[in-house]
Scaffold this motif. Structure first.
Motif, PDB file in Angstrom:
ATOM      1  N   ASP A  83       0.815  -1.223   0.000  1.00  0.00           N
ATOM      2  CA  ASP A  83       0.000   0.000   0.000  1.00  0.00           C
ATOM      3  C   ASP A  83       0.845   1.268   0.000  1.00  0.00           C
ATOM      4  N   SER A  84       1.801   1.324   0.942  1.00  0.00           N
ATOM      5  CA  SER A  84       2.551   2.569   1.122  1.00  0.00           C
ATOM      6  C   SER A  84       3.900   2.277   1.762  1.00  0.00           C
ATOM      7  N   ILE A  85       4.802   3.253   1.633  1.00  0.00           N
ATOM      8  CA  ILE A  85       6.132   3.157   2.237  1.00  0.00           C
ATOM      9  C   ILE A  85       6.392   4.449   3.006  1.00  0.00           C
ATOM     10  N   LYS A  86       6.743   4.306   4.278  1.00  0.00           N
ATOM     11  CA  LYS A  86       7.095   5.441   5.111  1.00  0.00           C
ATOM     12  C   LYS A  86       8.546   5.290   5.561  1.00  0.00           C
ATOM     13  N   ILE A  87       9.351   6.330   5.325  1.00  0.00           N
ATOM     14  CA  ILE A  87      10.784   6.294   5.610  1.00  0.00           C
ATOM     15  C   ILE A  87      11.077   7.255   6.755  1.00  0.00           C
ATOM     16  N   TYR A  88      11.859   6.770   7.731  1.00  0.00           N
ATOM     17  CA  TYR A  88      12.222   7.574   8.901  1.00  0.00           C
ATOM     18  C   TYR A  88      13.747   7.688   8.965  1.00  0.00           C
ATOM     19  N   PRO A  89      14.346   8.746   8.347  1.00  0.00           N
ATOM     20  CA  PRO A  89      15.811   8.862   8.284  1.00  0.00           C
ATOM     21  C   PRO A  89      16.478   9.170   9.612  1.00  0.00           C
ATOM     22  N   ASN A  90      15.713   9.610  10.646  1.00  0.00           N
ATOM     23  CA  ASN A  90      16.313   9.996  11.932  1.00  0.00           C
ATOM     24  C   ASN A  90      15.875   9.080  13.059  1.00  0.00           C
ATOM     25  N   TYR A  91      15.584   7.844  12.756  1.00  0.00           N
ATOM     26  CA  TYR A  91      15.024   6.942  13.764  1.00  0.00           C
ATOM     27  C   TYR A  91      16.052   6.630  14.854  1.00  0.00           C
ATOM     28  N   ALA A  96      -5.354  -8.552   0.966  1.00  0.00           N
ATOM     29  CA  ALA A  96      -4.392  -8.356   2.049  1.00  0.00           C
ATOM     30  C   ALA A  96      -3.418  -7.255   1.637  1.00  0.00           C
ATOM     31  N   HIS A  97      -3.113  -6.369   2.571  1.00  0.00           N
ATOM     32  CA  HIS A  97      -2.282  -5.215   2.250  1.00  0.00           C
ATOM     33  C   HIS A  97      -1.135  -5.102   3.255  1.00  0.00           C
ATOM     34  N   ILE A  98      -0.046  -4.478   2.789  1.00  0.00           N
ATOM     35  CA  ILE A  98       1.123  -4.223   3.637  1.00  0.00           C
ATOM     36  C   ILE A  98       1.431  -2.742   3.605  1.00  0.00           C
ATOM     37  N   SER A  99       1.550  -2.147   4.783  1.00  0.00           N
ATOM     38  CA  SER A  99       2.073  -0.792   4.935  1.00  0.00           C
ATOM     39  C   SER A  99       3.484  -0.936   5.505  1.00  0.00           C
ATOM     40  N   GLN A 100       4.437  -0.429   4.772  1.00  0.00           N
ATOM     41  CA  GLN A 100       5.846  -0.661   5.129  1.00  0.00           C
ATOM     42  C   GLN A 100       6.472   0.581   5.738  1.00  0.00           C
ATOM     43  N   SER A 101       7.237   0.362   6.827  1.00  0.00           N
ATOM     44  CA  SER A 101       8.009   1.426   7.464  1.00  0.00           C
ATOM     45  C   SER A 101       9.487   1.059   7.387  1.00  0.00           C
ATOM     46  N   ILE A 102      10.316   2.011   6.926  1.00  0.00           N
ATOM     47  CA  ILE A 102      11.766   1.812   6.848  1.00  0.00           C
ATOM     48  C   ILE A 102      12.406   2.704   7.908  1.00  0.00           C
ATOM     49  N   LEU A 103      12.983   2.078   8.926  1.00  0.00           N
ATOM     50  CA  LEU A 103      13.545   2.791  10.077  1.00  0.00           C
ATOM     51  C   LEU A 103      15.064   2.880   9.909  1.00  0.00           C
ATOM     52  N   LEU A 104      15.580   4.102   9.770  1.00  0.00           N
ATOM     53  CA  LEU A 104      16.999   4.336   9.496  1.00  0.00           C
ATOM     54  C   LEU A 104      17.662   4.976  10.708  1.00  0.00           C
ATOM     55  N   THR A 105      18.623   4.263  11.293  1.00  0.00           N
ATOM     56  CA  THR A 105      19.382   4.805  12.426  1.00  0.00           C
ATOM     57  C   THR A 105      20.664   5.433  11.895  1.00  0.00           C
ATOM     58  N   THR A 129       6.838  15.176  16.286  1.00  0.00           N
ATOM     59  CA  THR A 129       7.017  16.450  15.575  1.00  0.00           C
ATOM     60  C   THR A 129       7.706  16.285  14.230  1.00  0.00           C
ATOM     61  N   LEU A 130       7.782  15.082  13.719  1.00  0.00           N
ATOM     62  CA  LEU A 130       8.465  14.839  12.460  1.00  0.00           C
ATOM     63  C   LEU A 130       7.773  15.559  11.309  1.00  0.00           C
ATOM     64  N   VAL A 131       8.584  16.055  10.376  1.00  0.00           N
ATOM     65  CA  VAL A 131       8.070  16.747   9.194  1.00  0.00           C
ATOM     66  C   VAL A 131       7.873  15.732   8.076  1.00  0.00           C
ATOM     67  N   LYS A 132       6.685  15.757   7.461  1.00  0.00           N
ATOM     68  CA  LYS A 132       6.383  14.801   6.389  1.00  0.00           C
ATOM     69  C   LYS A 132       6.716  15.402   5.032  1.00  0.00           C
ATOM     70  N   LYS A 133       7.341  14.560   4.184  1.00  0.00           N
ATOM     71  CA  LYS A 133       7.626  14.957   2.810  1.00  0.00           C
ATOM     72  C   LYS A 133       7.171  13.838   1.881  1.00  0.00           C
ATOM     73  N   VAL A 134       6.520  14.204   0.801  1.00  0.00           N
ATOM     74  CA  VAL A 134       6.068  13.237  -0.185  1.00  0.00           C
ATOM     75  C   VAL A 134       7.159  13.083  -1.238  1.00  0.00           C
ATOM     76  N   LEU A 135       7.719  11.871  -1.343  1.00  0.00           N
ATOM     77  CA  LEU A 135       8.769  11.615  -2.323  1.00  0.00           C
ATOM     78  C   LEU A 135       8.183  11.215  -3.668  1.00  0.00           C
ATOM     79  N   ALA A 143       8.551  10.515   3.467  1.00  0.00           N
ATOM     80  CA  ALA A 143       9.649  10.571   4.435  1.00  0.00           C
ATOM     81  C   ALA A 143       9.213  11.418   5.617  1.00  0.00           C
ATOM     82  N   PHE A 144       9.561  10.978   6.835  1.00  0.00           N
ATOM     83  CA  PHE A 144       9.237  11.694   8.063  1.00  0.00           C
ATOM     84  C   PHE A 144      10.550  11.942   8.802  1.00  0.00           C
ATOM     85  N   GLU A 145      10.948  13.202   8.924  1.00  0.00           N
ATOM     86  CA  GLU A 145      12.266  13.493   9.482  1.00  0.00           C
ATOM     87  C   GLU A 145      12.226  14.682  10.420  1.00  0.00           C
ATOM     88  N   SER A 146      13.151  14.661  11.374  1.00  0.00           N
ATOM     89  CA  SER A 146      13.306  15.783  12.296  1.00  0.00           C
ATOM     90  C   SER A 146      14.431  16.703  11.844  1.00  0.00           C
TER      91      SER A 146
END
Length: 571
Positions: free
Chosen positions: A56-64, A142-151, A72-78, A84-87
Motif C-alpha cells: 500500500d505505502s512506504i514510510k521512511i524515517y531517516p532519523n530513527y 491483504a495489504h502491507i504498509s511498510q516502514s523503513i527505520l533508518l538509524t 514532531t516529524l516533518v512529512k515529505k512526499v517523495l 519521508a518523516f524526518e526531524s
C-alpha cells in the motif's frame, strides 16, 4: 528447486510463503525404470490458503532512534504513497527516493525490499536499517504498509592512530595520523576522507643529528555514489551503487643529509560491485609527479656508485591507468571464515610513449620532466579460518613490475619494498633484499652511511601466518611467522639481487614473534615483538639463526628484537 519456488512467490506478493511449504514426492510404483515426480504446495498453519499481499505505502524515517518516533516529524512526499518523516533534513529527497526500489500499488516484492536495505546500508550513512511490515485487510485483499527505520551514523568524525618501530643501529621511529570523515558532504551521501599523517625517525648517536628522517602526507578522497559521467551503464536495481572516486595525495619526505622528495598524485575513476562478493575499481586517469630536491654530496656519491638507484631516483612523471579486482567468499555466513583475493594491474606511459621514447639512454620529457613507462601486476590472497575461539589468518602476496621504453628502471616510488609493522615484522621497512644483497657491516657502522639503508626490487613475494587467540577480556594474543623477500628482474648492474626460479627459495627471509592486542571491537591497539630466524649475510647465502637465539642476552635482544606498535591488524 524449493528455494527458487519460494523466492519467485515471495517476489510476487506471497510474503509469508516459505521453503517448507513446498513438498516433493516421488512415485516409482508403475515402472521401476521411471519415476513420477509430484510437487505439492502445503497450506499455511494459521489459515486455509496462502495470502497474496499488495504493497500500500512506504514510510521512511531517516532519523530513527531506538525508543520510538518523534511526533514532531516533518512529512515529505517523495512520490505517490512514498513518504519521508524526518526531524533533521540532511539527505536529498530525490536521492533518498532513488534508493527505494519498491513500488506501492504493486504486489509485495521481497527481492526489491532486500535490495533497498542493501542500498541504504551501502551509502554509509546509517548504522542500522530495519524494515517493519504492517499487515491489514480490506475485504478479500491483504495489504502491507511498510516502514523503513533508518538509524543514522555520525555525519562527521575524527580518528587518530599511532605507530612505533625500531631497527638496528639505534634507530627509533614514531608516526601518527589524524583523519577527518564527512559522510554527506553535499547531501547526496558523498563521502570525504582527509588524512594528515607524519613520521619521524631518529638515531641515538653522538655523530648524527637527532632527526634522521621525516615524512609528511596529506590525502583527500571524495567518493560520490554514482558515476560521473556515466561512461557505461550499470543496472539501476542492483544492491550496491556505483561510485565515482576523486583522490589526491601530497607527500613530502626529508632524509637528513641526503635528499628531499615531493610527490603529488591525482586519481579519477570508478568503483562498482556487480555482486556482493565481487568489486571492481578502474582509474583511467592516474597522474603522479615526483620531484627529488636538495641532494647532498654524500647522496650524490651513493647515486654515482649505484647505477640502478641513479636511474630510478630522479624527477619523474607517472601518467597511466589502474585496475583492481577483488573477490571474497564468506563461508556459512561466518565473518571469521573468510577468503579474499585482490588483483591489481597498473600501466604508465604507454600513451606518451606513442610519441617517442628514450634515445641513447636519454629519456623523453613532458613539461621538462621525464615520463615513466612500466607495467605492474600484484596479487594479495588472504584466508581466515576459525579454530574454536581462536583464528588462523594467512596472507600470500606476489607482485612484479617491468620497465620499458622511456624507463630503464621502475621509478623508485613504484618499486616493491618489504619489512615493517604490516609485513615482515622481524625486519625494518626497506631493510631487506633485493635477493642475496646485504650491506657491508663496516659501512653500516659509519653513522652517515647507516642512515641510508633503503632496499627495493622489481618483484616481491611474501607469506604470513598468524594464530590469534583470546587471553582475557579485551586482551588478545598472537603467534606469527613472516616470510619473503624482494628481487630484481634481469638487472645487469646488481646481479646478486636477480630473481631465479632455481634459487629464490633459498633467499626467503623468515621471522617470528609474539603479539599482544587490546581489542575493543571498534578500536584495536597492537604490539608485535619479532626477531629473525633466517636472514642474509654479507657476501654469503641466507643463514639460519636458530642457534643464536638467546632472549636472556641483552646484546641479542638489542640486535634482533623489533618492536612494532600499530592500530588494527597487520592483515
Amino acid at each position: 528447486s524449493r528455494v527458487r519456488i519460494a523466492e519467485r512467490l515471495n517476489n510476487t506478493g506471497f510474503a509469508d510463503f516459505k521453503v517448507e511449504h513446498v513438498y516433493f514426492y516421488v512415485d516409482t510404483i508403475l515402472d521401476a525404470a521411471k519415476v513420477n515426480l509430484y510437487i505439492e504446495i502445503l497450506p499455511p498453519k494459521d489459515h486455509a490458503q496462502h495470502r497474496r499481499y499488495e504493497l500500500d505505502s512506504i514510510k521512511i524515517y531517516p532519523n530513527y532512534v531506538k525508543g520510538g518516533l518523534d511526533s514532531t516529524l516533518v512529512k515529505k512526499v517523495l512520490r505517490d504513497r512514498v513518504e519521508a518523516f524526518e526531524s533533521i533534513h540532511y539527505l536529498n529527497d530525490a536521492f533518498l527516493d532513488k534508493l527505494v526500489l519498491e513500488q506501492p500499488n504493486n504486489w509485495y516484492n521481497r527481492s526489491l525490499e532486500t535490495k533497498t536495505v542493501s542500498r541504504l546500508l551501502d551509502i554509509g550513512l546509517f548504522k542500522f536499517v530495519n524494515v517493519k511490515n504492517d499487515v491489514s485487510f480490506s475485504g478479500d485483499s491483504a495489504h502491507i504498509s511498510q516502514s523503513i527505520l533508518l538509524t543514522p551514523e555520525l555525519i562527521q568524525s575524527v580518528s587518530a592512530e599511532v605507530e612505533l618501530n625500531n631497527r638496528s643501529g639505534n634507530f627509533f621511529g614514531t608516526g601518527g595520523a589524524v583523519s577527518y570523515k564527512h559522510r554527506n558532504l553535499f547531501g547526496y551521501a558523498e563521502n570525504l576522507d582527509i588524512t594528515f599523517a607524519g613520521q619521524l625517525e631518529t638515531q641515538f648517536d653522538d655523530n648524527v643529528g637527532f632527526i634522521n628522517s621525516s615524512d609528511f602526507r596529506v590525502t583527500a578522497d571524495l567518493t560520490i555514489p554514482r558515476m560521473l559521467p556515466p561512461l557505461f551503464s550499470l543496472a539501476q536495481n542492483r544492491k550496491y551503487l556505483p561510485r565515482t572516486i576523486i583522490s589526491t595525495n601530497y607527500t613530502s619526505q626529508r632524509r637528513v643529509q641526503f635528499y628531499s622528495l615531493q610527490s603529488l598524485t591525482a586519481k579519477y575513476g570508478f568503483r562498482w560491485k556487480p555482486r556482493e562478493v565481487v568489486s571492481h575499481e578502474f582509474y583511467p586517469i592516474v597522474l603522479n609527479e615526483v620531484l627529488v630536491k636538495n641532494k647532498s654530496d654524500a647522496f650524490q656519491a651513493i647515486l654515482d656508485d649505484d647505477i640502478r638507484l641513479r636511474r630510478s631516483f630522479g624527477d619523474v612523471l607517472i601518467a597511466g591507468l589502474q585496475y583492481k579486482y577483488s573477490i571474497t567468499n564468506q563461508i556459512d555466513n561466518n565473518p571469521r571464515r573468510l577468503r579474499y583475493v585482490r588483483a591489481t594491474f597498473e600501466s604508465a606511459g604507454n600513451v606518451l610513449g606513442l610519441f617517442g621514447g628514450a634515445q641513447d639512454d636519454i629519456p623523453k620529457t613532458v613539461v621538462g620532466i621525464p615520463f615513466a613507462q612500466f607495467s605492474k601486476v600484484t596479487f594479495d590472497i588472504r584466508h581466515y579460518l576459525p579454530i574454536g575461539k581462536a583464528d588462523l589468518a594467512t596472507r600470500f602476496y606476489i607482485g612484479t613490475g617491468f620497465s620499458y621504453g622511456n624507463s630503464s628502471e621502475l621509478p623508485y616510488t613504484e618499486q616493491f619494498v618489504i619489512g615493517g609493522s604490516n609485513s615482515l615484522r622481524a625486519f625494518s621497512l626497506r631493510g631487506l633484499g633485493p635477493g642475496l644483497y646485504e650491506d657491508d657491516p663496516a659501512s653500516i657502522d659509519s653513522p652517515l652511511a647507516s642512515q641510508f639503508i633503503d632496499r627495493s626490487g622489481d618483484m616481491k613475494i611474501e607469506f604470513n601466518v598468524e594464530y590469534r587467540f583470546p587471553i582475557v577480556s579485551y586482551l588478545k594474543g598472537a603467534v606469527f611467522i613472516d616470510a619473503g623477500n624482494v628481487w630484481l628482474i634481469d638487472n645487469e648492474t646488481q646481479p646478486i639481487g636477480n630473481f631465479k626460479f632455481d634459487s629464490f627459495l633459498n633467499q626467503i627471509a623468515l621471522g617470528t614473534g609474539l603479539g599482544f592486542r587490546l581489542d575493543f571491537d571498534f578500536f584495536m591497539i597492537r604490539l608485535d615483538i619479532a626477531f629473525p630466524l633466517r636472514s642474509p649475510a654479507f657476501q654469503s647465502d641466507f643463514e639460519w639463526q636458530l642457534s643464536e637465539i638467546d632472549p636472556f642476552s641483552s646484546a641479542w635482544r638489542k640486535d634482533n628484537l623489533k618492536y612494532n606498535l600499530g592500530i588494527g591488524y597487520p592483515f
